[in-house]
Design a protein around this motif. Structure first.
Motif, PDB file in Angstrom:
ATOM      1  N   ILE A  94       0.861  -1.183   0.000  1.00  0.00           N
ATOM      2  CA  ILE A  94       0.000   0.000   0.000  1.00  0.00           C
ATOM      3  C   ILE A  94       0.897   1.233   0.000  1.00  0.00           C
ATOM      4  N   PHE A  95       0.586   2.181  -0.855  1.00  0.00           N
ATOM      5  CA  PHE A  95       1.319   3.435  -0.939  1.00  0.00           C
ATOM      6  C   PHE A  95       0.367   4.514  -0.450  1.00  0.00           C
ATOM      7  N   ALA A  96       0.717   5.153   0.663  1.00  0.00           N
ATOM      8  CA  ALA A  96      -0.254   6.022   1.325  1.00  0.00           C
ATOM      9  C   ALA A  96       0.337   7.393   1.617  1.00  0.00           C
ATOM     10  N   ASP A  97      -0.423   8.432   1.347  1.00  0.00           N
ATOM     11  CA  ASP A  97      -0.009   9.790   1.705  1.00  0.00           C
ATOM     12  C   ASP A  97       0.118   9.877   3.226  1.00  0.00           C
ATOM     13  N   LYS A  98       1.175  10.545   3.693  1.00  0.00           N
ATOM     14  CA  LYS A  98       1.438  10.688   5.135  1.00  0.00           C
ATOM     15  C   LYS A  98       0.284  11.300   5.904  1.00  0.00           C
ATOM     16  N   LEU A  99      -0.505  12.158   5.235  1.00  0.00           N
ATOM     17  CA  LEU A  99      -1.575  12.854   5.957  1.00  0.00           C
ATOM     18  C   LEU A  99      -2.943  12.197   5.784  1.00  0.00           C
ATOM     19  N   ASN A 100      -2.946  10.963   5.308  1.00  0.00           N
ATOM     20  CA  ASN A 100      -4.226  10.267   5.156  1.00  0.00           C
ATOM     21  C   ASN A 100      -4.976  10.140   6.481  1.00  0.00           C
ATOM     22  N   HIS A 101      -6.284  10.018   6.360  1.00  0.00           N
ATOM     23  CA  HIS A 101      -7.156   9.826   7.517  1.00  0.00           C
ATOM     24  C   HIS A 101      -6.775   8.559   8.301  1.00  0.00           C
ATOM     25  N   ALA A 102      -6.961   8.613   9.604  1.00  0.00           N
ATOM     26  CA  ALA A 102      -6.615   7.491  10.495  1.00  0.00           C
ATOM     27  C   ALA A 102      -7.226   6.167  10.035  1.00  0.00           C
ATOM     28  N   SER A 103      -8.424   6.224   9.485  1.00  0.00           N
ATOM     29  CA  SER A 103      -9.084   4.965   9.085  1.00  0.00           C
ATOM     30  C   SER A 103      -8.324   4.276   7.959  1.00  0.00           C
ATOM     31  N   LEU A 104      -7.683   5.050   7.083  1.00  0.00           N
ATOM     32  CA  LEU A 104      -6.888   4.442   6.003  1.00  0.00           C
ATOM     33  C   LEU A 104      -5.611   3.819   6.563  1.00  0.00           C
ATOM     34  N   HIS A 111       3.601  14.041   2.212  1.00  0.00           N
ATOM     35  CA  HIS A 111       2.351  14.626   1.726  1.00  0.00           C
ATOM     36  C   HIS A 111       2.465  15.188   0.303  1.00  0.00           C
ATOM     37  N   LEU A 112       1.672  14.630  -0.611  1.00  0.00           N
ATOM     38  CA  LEU A 112       1.557  15.079  -2.003  1.00  0.00           C
ATOM     39  C   LEU A 112       2.856  14.956  -2.808  1.00  0.00           C
ATOM     40  N   ASP A 113       3.831  14.218  -2.300  1.00  0.00           N
ATOM     41  CA  ASP A 113       5.129  14.124  -2.982  1.00  0.00           C
ATOM     42  C   ASP A 113       5.088  13.015  -4.043  1.00  0.00           C
ATOM     43  N   LEU A 114       4.741  13.409  -5.267  1.00  0.00           N
ATOM     44  CA  LEU A 114       4.533  12.425  -6.327  1.00  0.00           C
ATOM     45  C   LEU A 114       5.827  11.782  -6.786  1.00  0.00           C
ATOM     46  N   SER A 115       6.942  12.503  -6.702  1.00  0.00           N
ATOM     47  CA  SER A 115       8.181  11.859  -7.156  1.00  0.00           C
ATOM     48  C   SER A 115       8.628  10.807  -6.145  1.00  0.00           C
ATOM     49  N   ALA A 116       8.413  11.068  -4.850  1.00  0.00           N
ATOM     50  CA  ALA A 116       8.697  10.027  -3.849  1.00  0.00           C
ATOM     51  C   ALA A 116       7.792   8.817  -4.082  1.00  0.00           C
ATOM     52  N   LEU A 117       6.548   9.066  -4.392  1.00  0.00           N
ATOM     53  CA  LEU A 117       5.615   7.968  -4.652  1.00  0.00           C
ATOM     54  C   LEU A 117       6.067   7.164  -5.863  1.00  0.00           C
ATOM     55  N   GLU A 118       6.446   7.883  -6.927  1.00  0.00           N
ATOM     56  CA  GLU A 118       6.850   7.176  -8.150  1.00  0.00           C
ATOM     57  C   GLU A 118       8.069   6.288  -7.907  1.00  0.00           C
ATOM     58  N   ASP A 160      -6.615  20.682   1.608  1.00  0.00           N
ATOM     59  CA  ASP A 160      -6.076  20.683   0.239  1.00  0.00           C
ATOM     60  C   ASP A 160      -6.524  19.425  -0.519  1.00  0.00           C
ATOM     61  N   ILE A 161      -6.373  19.464  -1.838  1.00  0.00           N
ATOM     62  CA  ILE A 161      -6.930  18.416  -2.693  1.00  0.00           C
ATOM     63  C   ILE A 161      -5.802  17.606  -3.322  1.00  0.00           C
ATOM     64  N   ALA A 162      -5.920  16.282  -3.306  1.00  0.00           N
ATOM     65  CA  ALA A 162      -4.899  15.422  -3.920  1.00  0.00           C
ATOM     66  C   ALA A 162      -4.913  15.614  -5.439  1.00  0.00           C
ATOM     67  N   PRO A 163      -3.731  15.579  -6.077  1.00  0.00           N
ATOM     68  CA  PRO A 163      -3.652  15.748  -7.540  1.00  0.00           C
ATOM     69  C   PRO A 163      -4.065  14.449  -8.237  1.00  0.00           C
ATOM     70  N   VAL A 164      -5.359  14.228  -8.310  1.00  0.00           N
ATOM     71  CA  VAL A 164      -5.872  12.931  -8.760  1.00  0.00           C
ATOM     72  C   VAL A 164      -5.462  12.571 -10.197  1.00  0.00           C
ATOM     73  N   PRO A 165      -5.492  13.506 -11.164  1.00  0.00           N
ATOM     74  CA  PRO A 165      -5.081  13.105 -12.523  1.00  0.00           C
ATOM     75  C   PRO A 165      -3.653  12.571 -12.560  1.00  0.00           C
ATOM     76  N   GLU A 166      -2.753  13.223 -11.821  1.00  0.00           N
ATOM     77  CA  GLU A 166      -1.355  12.773 -11.802  1.00  0.00           C
ATOM     78  C   GLU A 166      -1.223  11.431 -11.064  1.00  0.00           C
ATOM     79  N   LEU A 167      -1.982  11.279  -9.988  1.00  0.00           N
ATOM     80  CA  LEU A 167      -1.954  10.003  -9.254  1.00  0.00           C
ATOM     81  C   LEU A 167      -2.441   8.861 -10.143  1.00  0.00           C
ATOM     82  N   LEU A 168      -3.487   9.140 -10.913  1.00  0.00           N
ATOM     83  CA  LEU A 168      -4.040   8.111 -11.797  1.00  0.00           C
ATOM     84  C   LEU A 168      -3.015   7.732 -12.875  1.00  0.00           C
TER      85      LEU A 168
END
Ligand SMILES: *Cc1c(COP(=O)(O)O)cnc(C)c1O
Length: 387
Positions: free
Chosen positions: A125-135, A151-158, A182-190
């Motif tokens: 699982i690859f999860a943003d650091k600031l995700n909700h506790a339930s995730l 948080h929101l670091d797409l190059s670290a994710l990649e 703030d809003i996750a960059p969904v197009p880039e994540l996809l």
């Protein structure tokens, strides 16, 4: 009677300004609430559209309770799946433009169920650091490897996606971050998920009903076409004003969740009258788009009015408008000072947010008036100078 390890732990929380206390509401949720004996202008609920106490929802609840009774009496698979549940699932699927949807009792349960159904021991699982506790809890429960990226670091994710040898990869993110707005960059994540053959779970708890011109959520906000890779999840106790949550996506995915999501299978179905009230809520969201427009006006008025120097309003275009103050005690003091002026804004402290980033979490509702926002702005501008 006291059990000393607990006493010590509670005393420590008190000293650190971290002990939480609940305030009892004596009436319905809304822009104005009764807290104990105090009238309060409230900026503390997730009832973004002002639907939690809407007469049409209460009426539907009453008539559905008269028709279906109160309790579902059983789990969905063992005989508790009733017509209002089924109808709501069909409506949620068409509302979000996905093939199918599955109703859960809460967002917390939906996340536990979805994640642990989809991934296990050999997965990652690859999860943003600031995700909700339930995730985060869902990841633990699944036993999959839990790789949290900044948080929101797409190059670290990649980099992590590229390095992973996992059998199945699942990227999970809040669509709107609950304490930052703030809003996750969904197009880039996809795009990343496509490149690395991963699934994408979007938790749109705070976007559903709010984002997009007609409130259909983060996918409408970005104009993203339905993708086989996206598992869309949202809650129904926030903007939708009632209770519950759902997952939506390809029919096969939803069927798989029916087989494998343990928080769907091993729990009593929600009272059917709540599901009926939720169908009414979706009709209101669909037919009365003025609420989203109104929210945008109020957000702009707040941003324009606040003139802060030491404190800082975060970058957010959503109804979640956090003011970062920093220290736990100062944040608590500001929240208390507002309370003395009959304005309720919660102080959010660690571990809900990182250390040193305690904040006021202002949440706006379409039910607020221009004068309500002006009152909050004046109070905060004055407090920053005098505290
Ligand atoms: C509130 C929230 C949940 C939990 O939903 P409930 O229905 O309240 O259990 C899950 N994810 C996020 C991002 C939330 O803000």
């Amino acid at each position: 009677m006291s059990f000393s390890p607990l006493t010590e732990a509670l005393n420590l929380l008190e000293e650190q300004g971290l002990r939480r206390r609940r305030h009892v509401l004596k009436g319905p949720q809304g822009a104005r609430v009764m807290v104990g004996d105090m009238h309060c202008l409230s900026f503390s609920s997730n009832d973004y559209l002002g639907l939690a106490n809407h007469a049409a929802l209460v009426d539907t609840l009453k008539s559905a309770a008269a028709q279906y009774g109160l309790g579902a009496g059983s789990s969905h698979l063992a005989g508790g799946h009733m017509a209002p549940h089924h109808r709501l699932e069909e409506t949620l699927a068409s509302f979000t433009g996905r093939q199918a949807a599955l109703l859960f009792s809460t967002g917390y349960m939906a996340n536990l169920g979805i994640v642990s159904a989809l991934v296990g021991r050999n997965d990652e699982i690859f999860a943003d650091k600031l995700n909700h506790a339930s995730l985060n809890d869902a990841a633990l429960l699944s036993r999959a490897r839990h790789s949290r990226y900044p948080h929101l670091d797409l190059s670290a994710l990649e980099k992590r996606l590229a390095a992973s040898r996992a059998r199945r990869k699942l990227v999970v993110t809040d669509a709107v971050f609950s304490m930052d707005g703030d809003i996750a960059p969904v197009p880039e994540l996809l795009a990343l998920c496509e490149r690395h053959d991963a699934l994408l779970l979007l938790d749109d708890a705070h976007g559903f009903g709010v984002l997009g011109r007609t409130g259909r959520g983060v996918l409408e906000h970005f104009g993203i076409a339905p993708s086989e890779r996206i598992i869309y999840m949202a809650t129904l106790g926030k903007a939708a004003g009632v209770f519950g949550a759902f997952a939506a996506g390809p029919a096969e995915l939803v069927d798989f969740l029916v087989q494998r999501a343990r928080t769907y299978i091993y729990t009593t179905a929600m009272p059917p009258a709540l599901a009926a009230a939720l169908s009414t809520s979706l009709e209101l969201i669909e037919n009365e788009a003025w609420r989203q427009a109104r929210l945008r006006q109020l957000i702009a008025a707040l941003k324009q009015g606040l003139k802060l120097e030491r404190w800082r309003l975060m970058e957010s275009i959503t109804p979640i408008q956090p003011v970062i103050i920093g220290s736990n005690k100062e944040t608590l003091a500001v929240s208390e000072a507002l309370r003395k002026r009959n304005i309720c804004v919660p102080a959010i402290r660690p571990p809900t947010v990182p250390k040193g980033e305690a904040r006021l979490r202002i949440s706006l509702s379409a039910a607020h008036s221009d004068a309500d926002i002006a009152r909050l702005v004046e109070a905060l501008n004055a407090l920053e100078r005098t505290l």
